[in-house]
Design a protein around this motif. Structure first.
Motif, PDB file in Angstrom:
ATOM      1  N   VAL A   3       0.844  -1.208   0.000  1.00 52.31           N
ATOM      2  CA  VAL A   3       0.000   0.000   0.000  1.00 52.31           C
ATOM      3  C   VAL A   3       0.878   1.257   0.000  1.00 52.31           C
ATOM      4  O   VAL A   3       0.611   2.222  -0.730  1.00 52.31           O
ATOM      5  CB  VAL A   3      -0.944   0.003   1.216  1.00 52.31           C
ATOM      6  N   GLU A   4       1.950   1.240   0.793  1.00 49.55           N
ATOM      7  CA  GLU A   4       2.860   2.384   0.842  1.00 49.55           C
ATOM      8  C   GLU A   4       3.529   2.601  -0.519  1.00 49.55           C
ATOM      9  O   GLU A   4       3.710   3.745  -0.964  1.00 49.55           O
ATOM     10  CB  GLU A   4       3.912   2.163   1.923  1.00 49.55           C
ATOM     11  N   ALA A   5       3.893   1.496  -1.190  1.00 52.22           N
ATOM     12  CA  ALA A   5       4.525   1.614  -2.506  1.00 52.22           C
ATOM     13  C   ALA A   5       3.547   2.170  -3.545  1.00 52.22           C
ATOM     14  O   ALA A   5       3.930   2.951  -4.421  1.00 52.22           O
ATOM     15  CB  ALA A   5       5.059   0.256  -2.952  1.00 52.22           C
ATOM     16  N   LEU A   6       2.281   1.772  -3.446  1.00 53.20           N
ATOM     17  CA  LEU A   6       1.274   2.323  -4.349  1.00 53.20           C
ATOM     18  C   LEU A   6       1.154   3.835  -4.171  1.00 53.20           C
ATOM     19  O   LEU A   6       1.113   4.594  -5.142  1.00 53.20           O
ATOM     20  CB  LEU A   6      -0.076   1.657  -4.108  1.00 53.20           C
ATOM     21  N   GLU A   7       1.113   4.254  -2.929  1.00 49.07           N
ATOM     22  CA  GLU A   7       0.993   5.688  -2.659  1.00 49.07           C
ATOM     23  C   GLU A   7       2.224   6.435  -3.172  1.00 49.07           C
ATOM     24  O   GLU A   7       2.109   7.506  -3.788  1.00 49.07           O
ATOM     25  CB  GLU A   7       0.804   5.941  -1.167  1.00 49.07           C
ATOM     26  N   ALA A   8       3.414   5.859  -2.936  1.00 45.04           N
ATOM     27  CA  ALA A   8       4.646   6.492  -3.436  1.00 45.04           C
ATOM     28  C   ALA A   8       4.649   6.563  -4.958  1.00 45.04           C
ATOM     29  O   ALA A   8       5.244   7.475  -5.548  1.00 45.04           O
ATOM     30  CB  ALA A   8       5.869   5.717  -2.946  1.00 45.04           C
ATOM     31  N   GLY A   9       3.959   5.620  -5.603  1.00 47.57           N
ATOM     32  CA  GLY A   9       3.878   5.605  -7.058  1.00 47.57           C
ATOM     33  C   GLY A   9       2.734   6.437  -7.609  1.00 47.57           C
ATOM     34  O   GLY A   9       2.433   6.358  -8.798  1.00 47.57           O
ATOM     35  N   GLY A  10       2.083   7.213  -6.736  1.00 48.61           N
ATOM     36  CA  GLY A  10       1.018   8.103  -7.186  1.00 48.61           C
ATOM     37  C   GLY A  10      -0.350   7.478  -7.254  1.00 48.61           C
ATOM     38  O   GLY A  10      -1.269   8.045  -7.863  1.00 48.61           O
ATOM     39  N   ILE A  11      -0.531   6.312  -6.603  1.00 51.70           N
ATOM     40  CA  ILE A  11      -1.835   5.641  -6.596  1.00 51.70           C
ATOM     41  C   ILE A  11      -2.219   5.335  -5.149  1.00 51.70           C
ATOM     42  O   ILE A  11      -2.034   4.204  -4.671  1.00 51.70           O
ATOM     43  CB  ILE A  11      -1.822   4.344  -7.430  1.00 51.70           C
ATOM     44  N   PRO A  12      -2.727   6.317  -4.404  1.00 49.04           N
ATOM     45  CA  PRO A  12      -3.162   6.048  -3.026  1.00 49.04           C
ATOM     46  C   PRO A  12      -4.201   4.930  -2.996  1.00 49.04           C
ATOM     47  O   PRO A  12      -5.005   4.791  -3.925  1.00 49.04           O
ATOM     48  CB  PRO A  12      -3.771   7.385  -2.585  1.00 49.04           C
TER      49      PRO A  12
END
Length: 276
Positions: free
Chosen positions: A55-64
């Motif tokens: 989930v943290e990686a998704l947010e870092a990739g611009g997809i919260p």
């Protein structure tokens, strides 16, 4: 009362860690079962410590991705959760599974991946290392893969026979799946609602009668899409199914004794298969 798992919702109900547990781990009483190796195009990296790290990686990739549920059970074998993202104004859910590499080999993970991609579930996955994500809106799988460093694994589709369907009323039609859920609720209940995407919702019928059971509601972009979904739902030997449909929607009922009641209330028609 007969109960089945909705074809659309089967993946939500499937516990991936249990599937991995079916592989032989050398324990007493365990038995070998056929397994699938990890697809050759799945990279070994990146690895994530747990589902929250994905989930943290998704947010870092611009997809919260807002967490909506967590898998039950201990974390020794891994972790899993569901989270909701919004891309281009479309809300959809991702089902994340991270397995413990100290307990499960890459081929164990490949076995679980194969079970998710095979019919009748036929999910689109993003995977790498010892993790994978079921992306419920396949059109966004490439963007999820880019954010996480994985690859897209398309579903394996069975050939669906061109089964004849009954005459399907052209109306009513619904603008939102929530409005369809409201009408289902008035007829047989639609509690514990979970929005899987802008066009798919699951809920529980029959709670007020003491006989709760699942239902999956879906809107379809065309008559052809609707008919394809109906034919797929009734295509699998040993998997009974009862759906109610009209216009641009289907309701897949796990309690298939409710078919005629829902059809009368929603002015639809029943499409069913006894599993034989």
């Amino acid at each position: 009362m007969k109960r089945v798992i909705s074809v659309f919702a089967a993946g939500v109900a499937m516990a991936v860690l249990a599937a991995c547990g079916n592989t032989t781990q050398g324990g007493t009483g365990s038995s070998p079962s056929p397994s699938a190796t990890m697809p050759g195009n799945v990279p070994t990296k990146p690895e994530y410590t747990d589902a929250d790290a994905v989930v943290e990686a998704l947010e870092a990739g611009g997809i919260p991705c807002e967490i909506t549920r967590r898998s039950q059970g201990g974390s020794a074998g891994g972790s899993g959760l569901g989270c909701a993202s919004v891309i281009d104004g479309v809300k959809f859910e991702n089902d994340i599974q991270v397995l413990n590499p100290k307990k499960f080999s890459r081929d164990d993970v490949g076995d679980s991946i194969a079970s998710h991609r095979a019919p009748p579930t036929s999910h689109t996955l993003v995977a790498a290392g010892h993790w994978f994500v079921w992306v419920t809106e396949p059109r966004f799988a490439n963007r999820i893969a880019a954010a996480l460093g994985g690859v897209v694994l398309p579903p394996k589709k069975a050939k669906i026979p061109d089964y004849p369907l009954p005459d399907i009323p052209r109306a009513p039609r619904y603008r939102t799946v929530g409005a369809l859920a409201d009408d289902l609720a008035a007829a047989v209940g639609c509690d514990d609602r979970k929005q899987r995407s802008d066009t798919v919702l699951t809920c529980t019928t029959g709670k007020d009668t003491g006989s709760p059971n699942c239902a999956t509601l879906a809107l379809h972009g065309s008559d052809a899409d609707r008919n394809a979904a109906l034919r797929e739902a009734i295509a699998y030997k040993g998997v009974p199914a009862t759906l109610v449909t009209a216009g641009n929607w289907t309701v897949n009922l796990c309690d298939y004794d409710l078919g005629s009641r829902v059809a009368d209330a929603l002015r639809g028609t029943v499409v069913s298969y006894d599993g034989g």
